[in-house]
Each structure stands twice: as C-alpha cells, then as structure tokens.
Write an enzyme that holds these catalytic residues in place. Structure first.
Site, mmCIF file in Angstrom:
data_model
loop_
_atom_site.group_PDB
_atom_site.id
_atom_site.type_symbol
_atom_site.label_atom_id
_atom_site.label_comp_id
_atom_site.label_asym_id
_atom_site.label_seq_id
_atom_site.Cartn_x
_atom_site.Cartn_y
_atom_site.Cartn_z
ATOM 1 N N GLN A 9 39.911 -38.487 11.345
ATOM 2 C CA GLN A 9 39.352 -39.765 10.929
ATOM 3 C C GLN A 9 38.858 -39.696 9.486
ATOM 4 O O GLN A 9 38.340 -38.673 9.038
ATOM 5 C CB GLN A 9 38.196 -40.160 11.855
ATOM 6 N N SER A 94 40.096 -32.688 14.510
ATOM 7 C CA SER A 94 39.449 -33.624 15.437
ATOM 8 C C SER A 94 40.505 -34.447 16.172
ATOM 9 O O SER A 94 41.297 -33.896 16.933
ATOM 10 C CB SER A 94 38.444 -34.498 14.682
ATOM 11 N N LEU A 95 40.576 -35.775 15.947
ATOM 12 C CA LEU A 95 41.588 -36.572 16.651
ATOM 13 C C LEU A 95 42.988 -36.064 16.349
ATOM 14 O O LEU A 95 43.921 -36.251 17.141
ATOM 15 C CB LEU A 95 41.467 -38.054 16.276
ATOM 16 N N ARG A 119 39.235 -42.607 23.573
ATOM 17 C CA ARG A 119 38.342 -41.663 22.905
ATOM 18 C C ARG A 119 37.485 -42.375 21.863
ATOM 19 O O ARG A 119 36.278 -42.153 21.769
ATOM 20 C CB ARG A 119 39.177 -40.555 22.248
ATOM 21 N N HIS A 203 31.069 -35.030 17.188
ATOM 22 C CA HIS A 203 31.027 -33.563 17.314
ATOM 23 C C HIS A 203 29.597 -33.008 17.328
ATOM 24 O O HIS A 203 29.272 -32.056 16.618
ATOM 25 C CB HIS A 203 31.864 -32.904 16.210
ATOM 26 N N GLN A 252 35.804 -30.289 22.660
ATOM 27 C CA GLN A 252 35.886 -30.679 21.251
ATOM 28 C C GLN A 252 35.036 -31.910 20.935
ATOM 29 O O GLN A 252 34.560 -32.074 19.809
ATOM 30 C CB GLN A 252 37.361 -30.932 20.904
#
Length: 311
Positions: A9, A94-95, A119, A203, A252
């Site tokens: 992101q 991440s994503l 998500r 996170h 995660q």
C-alpha cells in the site's frame, strides 16, 4: 538467482494501469476479471479516481494487486515468459504478499481480489478512524526506531510495523503515541519522522480483529503450493507449504513486515536480481539494503520490453 517482488500500500495513484490496458488486451483481461470478482468498477476508479476513493484501504489493496498482476500477465502472454522459469522466489510487501502468491499460482485471481477487499475492510474496521496512526522514521535502524516507539508508548500500543531498509522504518499504534514519537525521533538521533497518510495502524496488535477475519476467510479458500517458494514477511524465510502460508498470512496482519531482513535473506540464499512488478517503491529499498544486487522496477510497456531483453 532471481526474485519477483510485489509492492504494498502506498504505491496506488489515479491513472494506474491505464496505459497498460490501452496497450494490451491481456492487461484489460486482468482488470475485467478483478472487476467481475468484486462486483465493482475498480478499474474505472484506478483510471479516473477520485483519489480519495482509491486511497481507501479496501480499494487500494485490490487495485495495487490488479496492477501488478496485469503487468505480469502482459510479460507472460506477450513475452512468452513463465514465472517458474524466470524466478526462483517471490515476495511481496504486506498486501504484496497476496499478489506474490497469486503470481506464483497459489491463489487464483478472483480469490486474491476478494481476499484483499476483505482484508482492507477488516483492517479499516479494526480501529475507529482517528484512533490509530503510522509514522515513517527516517535515518534510523530498527533498534533505534523501536526505542523511539517504546519511549513514546506511555502504556499505549506503539511498535515497529515495517522494517523497510537500513534507513527507513515505519512505526504503528495508537494515534497519541505515534504523535508523541514524531518529535521524539529527532531528539533520539533519527534524521526525522513523518506521519503517514493512512487510515488505520497496520501491522500492530491493534489489528487483531482483522487478523481473526482473515483467519476465517483463509479457511474457506483453496491455497495451492506456489510454483516457487515465497519469502514471508513475518519470518523473512522461504515457505511453500500451503497450511504454513495461510498461518503466516494471518500472523502478518498484526506482525512486523521484515522486508530488510527478507532482502538480506534472499541475497544470502543466492538471489542477485530483484524484479519489482507494478510499482517503483521496492526497488530502491532493495538497493539501499543490498547495494550490489540488481533491482528493476517494471510498470510500463517500455519497462516490460526492456525486461524481456534482459531475462
């Protein structure tokens, strides 16, 4: 050895994917498949905005994924390249980990799009708007950033979220704690700290409700073994077992993105060539972490054609 890597992101922008879609039917095919899976005109939003809607986590996450997979699809279909023949590993920030798994055949494209939509929604819903924040600490390593976070916490959640490279670490947590950390950072020896324009504190332990939502969702989908191993964010180690991958995807959500360590581990494992698909964020991070490695960011048709000559 080579790794294909996929951005997270922050790499979204209005107009993303438009030129690629205009140039290739294979890119258009990806964007249509994602639109159909989500039941929304996401590609229209990517192309024309408004920016405020594209920035929403539930839209940004599948949009970034779609753009990267469209880039890969053009590379594969027009260039005759197979990921399994040209990459030894995949990784994503991440994503981007979901994108990496889609690229490596562990998830199909519609499933990936729906998981990322969920998500994004779950992450946004986990913490009310205005109660969480994130900040980038520049000119500090992870230990220094964690010390700054600890000093600012005062009993609230404040911790390292992304260890991006030796000079950039992101902290996440309660808004008041993050706001205390910004002036503290310079006092404690960092170059500076910048509040990030995000809608939730990703996170960190405040994301526990989103982790639970992803655990439920991942139990209901099919996850195949990837064509090549994935370097996981939370372990900075390769993994190929579907059950373990699912577990790490859940972890995660609240865990640290160990990107710097992942890059170093890949280099130690023999990777010398990193190819970022669909963004221009990770390549510079790789170079700051492993200056001797080759890092290429691929976004446009010209980038794809140049990569095809190099592969």
């Amino acid at each position: 050895m080579r790794a294909f890597i996929f951005p997270g992101q922050g790499s979204q922008s209005v107009g993303m994917g438009s030129a690629l879609a205009a140039a290739s039917p294979y890119a258009r095919e990806v964007f249509q498949e994602v639109d159909d899976a989500l039941g929304q005109h996401l590609f229209k939003l990517m192309s024309a905005g408004p920016d405020s809607d594209l920035m929403l986590t539930e839209n940004a996450q599948p949009a970034i994924m779609a753009n990267a997979i469209a880039t890969l699809r053009v590379l594969e279909r027009e260039g005759g390249v197979r990921l399994a023949d040209k990459a030894d590993f995949v990784a994503g920030h991440s994503l981007g980990e979901y994108t990496a798994l889609c690229a490596a055949g562990a998830f199909d494209l519609p499933t990936t799009a729906r998981l990322l939509k969920l998500r994004g929604q779950a992450m946004q819903a986990a913490v009310p708007v205005g109660e969480g924040a994130m900040a980038a600490i520049l000119g500090a390593d992870r230990d220094k950033a964690q010390a700054i976070a600890d000093a600012a916490a005062e009993g609230e959640v404040c911790t390292v979220a992304n260890d991006n490279d030796p000079s950039q670490v992101v902290i996440s947590g309660a808004k008041a704690a993050i706001e205390r950390a910004v002036p503290l950072a310079k006092e404690m020896g960092a170059k500076r700290a910048i509040l990030l324009p995000v809608s939730a504190p990703f996170h960190c332990p405040l994301m526990r409700p989103a982790a639970d939502a992803m655990a439920d969702a991942l139990e209901k989908v099919t996850l195949q073994s990837p064509l090549v191993p994935l370097y996981a964010n939370v372990t900075a180690a390769p993994v190929a077992d579907p059950a373990m991958i699912a577990s790490l995807l859940v972890e995660q959500v609240t865990g640290m993105v160990r990107w710097r360590e992942s890059v170093l581990a890949m280099v130690a494992g023999g990777v010398h060539d990193f190819v970022e698909l669909g963004g221009k964020v990770l390549g510079p991070m790789v170079k700051r972490t492993a200056p001797d490695a080759t890092a290429t960011s691929v976004v446009t048709m010209d980038d794809i054609e140049a990569l095809l000559k190099a592969l």
